[in-house]
Design a protein around this motif. Sequence first.
Motif, PDB file in Angstrom:
ATOM      1  N   SER A 122      54.751 -44.636  17.150  1.00  0.00           N
ATOM      2  CA  SER A 122      54.070 -43.459  17.834  1.00  0.00           C
ATOM      3  C   SER A 122      52.540 -43.832  17.859  1.00  0.00           C
ATOM      4  CB  SER A 122      54.538 -42.529  17.438  1.00  0.00           C
ATOM      5  OG  SER A 122      53.645 -42.094  15.981  1.00  0.00           O
ATOM      6  N   GLY A 123      52.151 -43.305  18.498  1.00  0.00           N
ATOM      7  CA  GLY A 123      50.831 -43.634  18.657  1.00  0.00           C
ATOM      8  C   GLY A 123      49.983 -43.122  17.415  1.00  0.00           C
ATOM      9  N   LYS A 124      50.553 -41.143  17.521  1.00  0.00           N
ATOM     10  CA  LYS A 124      49.715 -41.132  16.384  1.00  0.00           C
ATOM     11  C   LYS A 124      49.655 -41.980  15.111  1.00  0.00           C
ATOM     12  CE  LYS A 124      49.464 -36.431  13.302  1.00  0.00           C
ATOM     13  NZ  LYS A 124      49.364 -37.618  11.993  1.00  0.00           N
ATOM     14  N   TRP A 154      49.629 -45.150  14.623  1.00  0.00           N
ATOM     15  CA  TRP A 154      48.830 -46.005  15.453  1.00  0.00           C
ATOM     16  C   TRP A 154      47.220 -45.363  14.775  1.00  0.00           C
ATOM     17  CZ3 TRP A 154      49.029 -51.182  16.088  1.00  0.00           C
ATOM     18  CH2 TRP A 154      50.465 -51.456  16.337  1.00  0.00           C
ATOM     19  N   HIS A 155      47.014 -44.700  16.249  1.00  0.00           N
ATOM     20  CA  HIS A 155      45.645 -43.876  15.306  1.00  0.00           C
ATOM     21  C   HIS A 155      45.262 -43.838  14.306  1.00  0.00           C
ATOM     22  CE1 HIS A 155      42.612 -40.768  15.681  1.00  0.00           C
ATOM     23  NE2 HIS A 155      42.500 -41.217  16.594  1.00  0.00           N
ATOM     24  N   ASP A 156      46.553 -43.153  13.576  1.00  0.00           N
ATOM     25  CA  ASP A 156      45.986 -42.414  11.893  1.00  0.00           C
ATOM     26  C   ASP A 156      45.696 -43.755  11.129  1.00  0.00           C
ATOM     27  OD1 ASP A 156      46.104 -39.441  12.557  1.00  0.00           O
ATOM     28  OD2 ASP A 156      47.999 -39.654  12.039  1.00  0.00           O
ATOM     29  N   LYS A 188      44.248 -46.528   9.020  1.00  0.00           N
ATOM     30  CA  LYS A 188      43.130 -47.159   8.824  1.00  0.00           C
ATOM     31  C   LYS A 188      42.958 -48.384   9.203  1.00  0.00           C
ATOM     32  CE  LYS A 188      41.081 -43.579   6.256  1.00  0.00           C
ATOM     33  NZ  LYS A 188      40.655 -42.596   4.959  1.00  0.00           N
ATOM     34  N   ASP A 243      30.731 -43.543  17.910  1.00  0.00           N
ATOM     35  CA  ASP A 243      31.078 -43.025  18.581  1.00  0.00           C
ATOM     36  C   ASP A 243      31.631 -41.279  18.435  1.00  0.00           C
ATOM     37  OD1 ASP A 243      32.178 -45.985  19.346  1.00  0.00           O
ATOM     38  OD2 ASP A 243      34.092 -44.808  17.684  1.00  0.00           O
ATOM     39  N   LYS A 298      30.687 -38.793  21.691  1.00  0.00           N
ATOM     40  CA  LYS A 298      31.050 -38.461  21.800  1.00  0.00           C
ATOM     41  C   LYS A 298      30.136 -36.494  22.726  1.00  0.00           C
ATOM     42  CE  LYS A 298      35.372 -39.655  20.579  1.00  0.00           C
ATOM     43  NZ  LYS A 298      36.328 -39.351  19.276  1.00  0.00           N
TER      44      LYS A 298
END
Length: 373
Positions: free
Chosen positions: A54-56, A58-60, A62, A347, A351
């Motif tokens: 899942s994308g989550k 991958w994102h979470d 580290k 980043d 933002k």
Amino acid sequence: MNITLEELGWNEDFQSAFNALNRRDLVPARLIRETKINFTALLADGEDIDVVVSGKLWHDAKTDAELPSVGDWVAVELGSEGNESVIRAILPRQTCFSRKAPGKSSAEQVLGTNVDIVAVVTEPGADFNPRRMERYLTLIYRSGATPLVLLNKVDLFTNEDIAAATNILKELAPNCAVINISALHNKGIKEFKKYIKRGKTIMIVGSSGVGKSTLVNTLLGDEWLWTGEVNEVTGKGRHTTVTRELVLLKNGGLLIDNPGIREVQMWTDEHTLRESFSDLTELSHHCKFADCSHGKDAGCAIREAVEDGRLDIERYNNFLNLENEIAQLIKRQKKRQMNMERAGKRDRKVKARNYEDRIDIERHHRPNHRNHD
């Protein structure tokens, strides 16, 4: 194939972790294969399916080590009507066998998870290297798995060669079982199979050319892997294992086979290193200075043990090399962490600046309602 979760290694701890997710739309599965684009997972009914991360997740994650790996238990949302099945969560790992990724990277490379036994295949000949075995054993102890050494091809060596290698292994790890085998002639396999039990996962590691693929073929009962002769010059076999895979054995138990490992770079900490070299740790208590580097410091008990023959100089040198390697790894990890933190701050600033610019633009183009009253 009709199997149960327990036969795949499921236990009460995994069940509790899965229940804590509190999602009825997910099912437990174990990852048995990894490709460049997805994983293959085995379900409770024995069906194997392709799954994606899942994308989550991958994102979470580290680091890559926090992403799914072969051996992991995962919670999967099954796809329907052509949709992909998705890994939504990784259940906490009970063991994790890993090394530092080859090269100059400071990253951790996971070789297998939730492994009960790591069996190192070697031989009492040219491949036998006590220093490499120390590294293997250190990593295995750190992983939480139980080590086992398989001294293969014993039919090709003298009793003196076998006894010498066995004695060295017993000195390195007194509590580690050593089994003399000949995978090609089925010698010692019966004793080895006693360690392969229902619901337990065993991983086989070792250098290329030591007979790992022949051993796996013997366990599976067929030519699952295509093996070939070993080149006497290069020491490399042909058509041997090229990918990591978990296999359910016919008579119970699970097997993770690994491609030949050329580099055994350390991924551990000082505490685990001390445990693996407990004899040197005990000697260090008698050093004159508490911060003794065990090099040229005066009153070093470890160096004195080398000089009077109580400690093998190669083991001493390997200990110093491992300490230095771990120190360098920690240094690279800290540098990597600092770079990640700097990138994160950068980043966040970008933002925040973009957000302020967007607000300014919206204010500039916002109608002045007061003028239209």
